[in-house]
Design an enzyme around this catalytic site. Structure first.
Site, short mmCIF file in Angstrom:
data_model
loop_
_atom_site.label_atom_id
_atom_site.label_comp_id
_atom_site.label_asym_id
_atom_site.label_seq_id
_atom_site.Cartn_x
_atom_site.Cartn_y
_atom_site.Cartn_z
N ARG A 119 30.85 57.25 53.74
CA ARG A 119 30.24 56.07 53.08
C ARG A 119 30.17 56.21 51.57
NH1 ARG A 119 26.73 56.46 57.63
NH2 ARG A 119 27.45 55.04 59.23
N LYS A 141 37.74 48.92 40.64
CA LYS A 141 38.35 48.20 41.76
C LYS A 141 39.22 49.19 42.53
CE LYS A 141 38.51 43.37 40.36
NZ LYS A 141 39.36 42.24 39.97
N GLU A 182 50.38 44.64 31.11
CA GLU A 182 48.90 44.58 31.19
C GLU A 182 48.28 44.67 29.79
OE1 GLU A 182 46.74 43.95 33.53
OE2 GLU A 182 47.67 44.37 35.48
N LYS A 224 38.26 46.07 28.38
CA LYS A 224 37.94 46.01 29.82
C LYS A 224 36.54 46.56 30.08
CE LYS A 224 39.56 46.63 34.44
NZ LYS A 224 40.65 46.94 35.35
N GLU A 234 32.69 40.79 39.26
CA GLU A 234 33.50 39.57 39.12
C GLU A 234 32.77 38.32 39.58
OE1 GLU A 234 37.72 40.42 39.60
OE2 GLU A 234 37.98 38.35 40.26
N ARG A 238 34.64 38.63 34.54
CA ARG A 238 35.69 39.58 34.93
C ARG A 238 36.94 38.90 35.48
NH1 ARG A 238 35.16 45.52 37.82
NH2 ARG A 238 37.39 45.94 37.80
N ASN A 242 42.15 38.68 35.41
CA ASN A 242 43.22 38.26 36.32
C ASN A 242 44.20 37.32 35.67
OD1 ASN A 242 42.59 39.62 38.80
ND2 ASN A 242 40.75 38.36 38.86
N HIS A 245 47.75 37.10 36.95
CA HIS A 245 47.84 37.75 38.25
C HIS A 245 48.02 36.78 39.42
CE1 HIS A 245 46.64 41.21 35.96
NE2 HIS A 245 46.69 41.98 37.01
N HIS A 249 50.89 38.26 41.39
CA HIS A 249 50.76 38.81 42.74
C HIS A 249 51.69 38.09 43.72
CE1 HIS A 249 46.52 40.79 42.19
NE2 HIS A 249 47.48 41.58 41.83
N HIS A 264 54.57 45.83 38.79
CA HIS A 264 53.36 45.00 38.67
C HIS A 264 53.22 44.39 37.26
CE1 HIS A 264 49.27 43.60 39.20
NE2 HIS A 264 48.87 44.33 38.17
N1 GLY Z 1 42.58 44.39 37.06
C1 GLY Z 1 41.56 43.45 36.92
C2 GLY Z 1 40.18 44.00 37.12
O1 GLY Z 1 40.03 45.20 37.22
O2 GLY Z 1 39.24 43.25 37.16
#
Ligand code: GLY
Length: 359
Positions: A119, A141, A182, A224, A234, A238, A242, A245, A249, A264
């Site tokens: 956990r 993330k 990025e 960031k 998010e 946040r 994206n 993305h 994606h 990517h």
């Molecule tokens: N890659 C976007 C984030 O970490 O929110």
């Protein structure tokens, strides 16, 4: 200066991102020792382990190692099960630590294994690709793919991030370019001075010059860190990270299905260019701003349109998987100028027109 520290301020879960040039293994060992783990499992990309693993293993006192085959296909249920098994065999208890050495795939996979083992045990990220240094290693993330990118995952902040820009010396040019995708995204969101710095340093950045990249990586990580510090999970701001993305994606999933190679960061760059076109069509960007943002991407040598013909109908089922969609409606992160952004629902005809545009 060959050392930068960026603080990620999250109260009891705060940590620092340490960027260095040449002494990464020793710095990593120092940060790990400060966490006093009961044991360590080093999870390493197999190629990175060959190139840089020796000094890292020695500095960490030769911990057990779990190797991950390079490539996105490792970031699935089978790859995750292999790591859980390695954690059991290593006997990692609740005070243990996972060290993730590699790019975004290893970071996301090892981070999710750490988030779920017993956990939750601690993880330290040692990103070795420009993309993971600029973006994925910061912010907590973690996750795996399941017929769509990152559909299963958890927020699990690392206890530290340590990156040695010297690790970039062995990075293939296509991976440098992917990281710059990025970095360009971040610069569009952050605006000046990062955008101007990136424009100025574009030739050296493209060449993968670590001394030129170090302050840029630090500035991207700082942007960031600030966003994540305000909106860790998010709920709002946040989502700006994206940018590029939603389309990116979908293009990556399509590339995987068609057997095309699309890193990517290249997919994100195409997505950022696309977002600039949508923003221009909606009147969110004026022409000089659109031209400046796209010129910065071009100066970095980034792809600004899909490398194969693609229609909205091809992408619709993939776009529907976007995690920003609400009540079946897609929401696009779009620039409002350098350093400004918003979320918009965009009519299909505008999306379809932008998909076929190259300008
Ligand atoms: N890659 C976007 C984030 O970490 O929110």
């Amino acid at each position: 200066m060959t050392r930068r520290e960026v603080a990620v301020d999250l109260g009891p879960r705060s940590y620092s991102v340490s960027l260095t040039l040449g002494d990464g293994p020793a710095l990593l060992a120092e940060r790990v020792a400060a966490l006093a783990p009961s044991g360590v499992l080093l999870v390493a990309d197999a190629t990175v382990a060959d190139l840089h693993g020796g000094p890292v293993r020695r500095a960490l006192g030769d911990p057990p190692v779990a190797l991950v085959a390079p490539g996105e296909r490792s970031k699935g249920v089978a790859g995750l099960e292999a790591l859980w098994t390695a954690l059991r065999e290593a006997g990692l208890d609740r005070d243990g630590l996972v060290v993730a050495l590699g790019g975004g795939v290893v970071g996301d996979l090892a981070g999710f294994a750490a988030a779920t083992w017993l956990r939750g045990v601690r993880v330290v990220h040692a990103p070795t690709t420009l993309l993971s240094m600029v973006d994925s290693a910061v912010g907590g993330k973690t996750g795996i793919d399941l017929g769509g990118k990152n559909l299963v995952g958890a927020f699990h902040q690392p206890s530290a991030v340590v990156a040695d820009l010297a690790w970039l010396a062995t990075l293939p040019a296509r991976e440098v370019a992917s990281g710059l995708g990025e970095a360009w995204k971040t610069a569009v969101l952050a605006g000046d001075p990062l955008l101007a710095d990136l424009e100025r340093a574009a030739p050296r950045a493209r060449a993968g010059d670590p001394a030129a990249l170090l302050p840029l990586v630090a500035a991207c990580a700082a942007h960031k860190a600030a966003v994540v510090g305000r909106d860790e999970r998010e709920a709002g701001e946040r989502a700006s990270l994206n940018l590029g993305h939603t389309l990116g994606h979908a293009l990556e999933a399509r590339a995987l299905a068609l057997g095309h190679d699309l890193p990517h960061g290249a997919a994100v760059a195409i997505g950022v260019a696309f977002a600039c076109r949508l923003a221009r069509a909606l009147g969110w960007l004026d022409e000089p701003a659109r031209a400046r943002l796209l010129a910065a991407g071009a100066a970095l040598g980034l792809p600004l349109a899909p490398p194969w013909p693609v229609t909205l109908d091809d992408l619709r089922p993939l776009l529907a998987l976007d995690k920003k969609a609400r009540a079946g409606r897609l929401r696009w992160v779009l620039p409002r100028g350098p350093g400004a952004w918003g979320l918009a629902a965009v009519p299909d005809d505008v999306v379809a027109a932008a998909l076929s545009s190259r300008s």
